[in-house]
Design a protein around this motif. Sequence first.
Motif, PDB file in Angstrom:
ATOM      1  N   GLU A 262       0.857  -1.177   0.000  1.00 32.64           N
ATOM      2  CA  GLU A 262       0.000   0.000   0.000  1.00 32.64           C
ATOM      3  C   GLU A 262       0.894   1.228   0.000  1.00 32.64           C
ATOM      4  O   GLU A 262       1.981   1.213   0.580  1.00 32.64           O
ATOM      5  N   GLY A 263       0.435   2.280  -0.659  1.00 30.54           N
ATOM      6  CA  GLY A 263       1.232   3.491  -0.720  1.00 30.54           C
ATOM      7  C   GLY A 263       0.368   4.699  -0.981  1.00 30.54           C
ATOM      8  O   GLY A 263      -0.864   4.643  -0.889  1.00 30.54           O
ATOM      9  N   THR A 264       1.025   5.805  -1.331  1.00 30.42           N
ATOM     10  CA  THR A 264       0.341   7.071  -1.535  1.00 30.42           C
ATOM     11  C   THR A 264       0.913   7.776  -2.761  1.00 30.42           C
ATOM     12  O   THR A 264       2.113   7.681  -3.037  1.00 30.42           O
ATOM     13  N   VAL A 265       0.070   8.477  -3.483  1.00 33.53           N
ATOM     14  CA  VAL A 265       0.517   9.327  -4.585  1.00 33.53           C
ATOM     15  C   VAL A 265       1.106  10.604  -3.995  1.00 33.53           C
ATOM     16  O   VAL A 265       0.429  11.330  -3.268  1.00 33.53           O
ATOM     17  N   SER A 266       2.369  10.880  -4.290  1.00 34.10           N
ATOM     18  CA  SER A 266       3.019  12.091  -3.776  1.00 34.10           C
ATOM     19  C   SER A 266       2.892  13.265  -4.733  1.00 34.10           C
ATOM     20  O   SER A 266       2.790  14.419  -4.311  1.00 34.10           O
ATOM     21  N   ALA A 267       2.938  12.977  -6.040  1.00 36.41           N
ATOM     22  CA  ALA A 267       2.830  14.046  -7.036  1.00 36.41           C
ATOM     23  C   ALA A 267       2.414  13.436  -8.368  1.00 36.41           C
ATOM     24  O   ALA A 267       2.666  12.250  -8.631  1.00 36.41           O
ATOM     25  N   VAL A 268       1.773  14.242  -9.200  1.00 34.88           N
ATOM     26  CA  VAL A 268       1.396  13.821 -10.552  1.00 34.88           C
ATOM     27  C   VAL A 268       1.863  14.892 -11.527  1.00 34.88           C
ATOM     28  O   VAL A 268       1.800  16.098 -11.229  1.00 34.88           O
TER      29      VAL A 268
END
Length: 321
Positions: free
Chosen positions: A7-13
Amino acid sequence: MKKTIFEGTVSAVCTSEKTGTVKVSKDEIVLEAGSGVSGDAHAGSWHRQVSLISKEHIENFEKESGETLVPGAFGENIIVSGFDPASLSPGSILKIGDAELEITQLGKECHSDCVIKTRTGKCIMPVYGVFAEVKKSGVIRPGDGIEVFAPDLARPFQCAIITVSDKGSSGQRKDESGPMMEKLLTDAGYEIRESIIIPDEKEIIKRNLKRLSDKRGMDIIFTSGGTGFAKRDVTPEATEEVIEKRVPGIPEALRANSMKYTDRAMLSRQTAGIRGNTLIVNLPGSPKAVKENLEYLIPLLRHGLEILRGTDGECGADHKK
């Protein structure tokens, strides 16, 4: 869907309108199934629609280089945190909201120096970047959660086709063997992930065999051509230099079967072997020989490919297929 492995997180797009440029950070990006990031220069019907890298690798690069980077500096579309995309296997699935991506390639070859490499002498995307295809559309924003799932081992066998031909690669001769392989393998339920034509150059053959096995995770790679007596015929030599285990029974059986059609089959130097979890098989160059070889071989391959995938037992067991 299977159990989450990370599991993780989007830091930037990020997106960019032109290739070869630094991407620009956005508040959100729209992923379109079968295409990629809407408005991004790298979108299209291919296997590198979306690029990803971990925030942790970027931070390590900043510490080592003394550089302070903005999101998109390495040409990445999505920066993630909490897991390392480069540790995944091709075929892994990332679910971000409604969107789903399938990892299709680990790392890449740099054909030109990017802005960061020009400035610092180093780029981390070839080692730590990964690429994906968009399977389900959705909107992605920084802060979105990511679920990562292992590859579906019940999916069709992933296959790559390499036609080795000087004249074919230069456009002097129409490739008939490649399309023949594609039809026979598709009809047999294989999923053709890449089909290319390259010249009879050992290093080019080796580089593509390594890329397709190591970076793209193919279950099987078929080559056609370069198995004869001509000085430019080097496909078996290139194959032998990249495989880790020889599988002599396959070329022996193919030659024996081809002897039913022509005595010249004894002159074929085709070989076969395993690199990692990928089986590599050389086939002759003529469409007729390709058809004879594959019609004989395809029904016999499943057990070996399932062993490489880890979904079947040992070859010594009594299997009735």
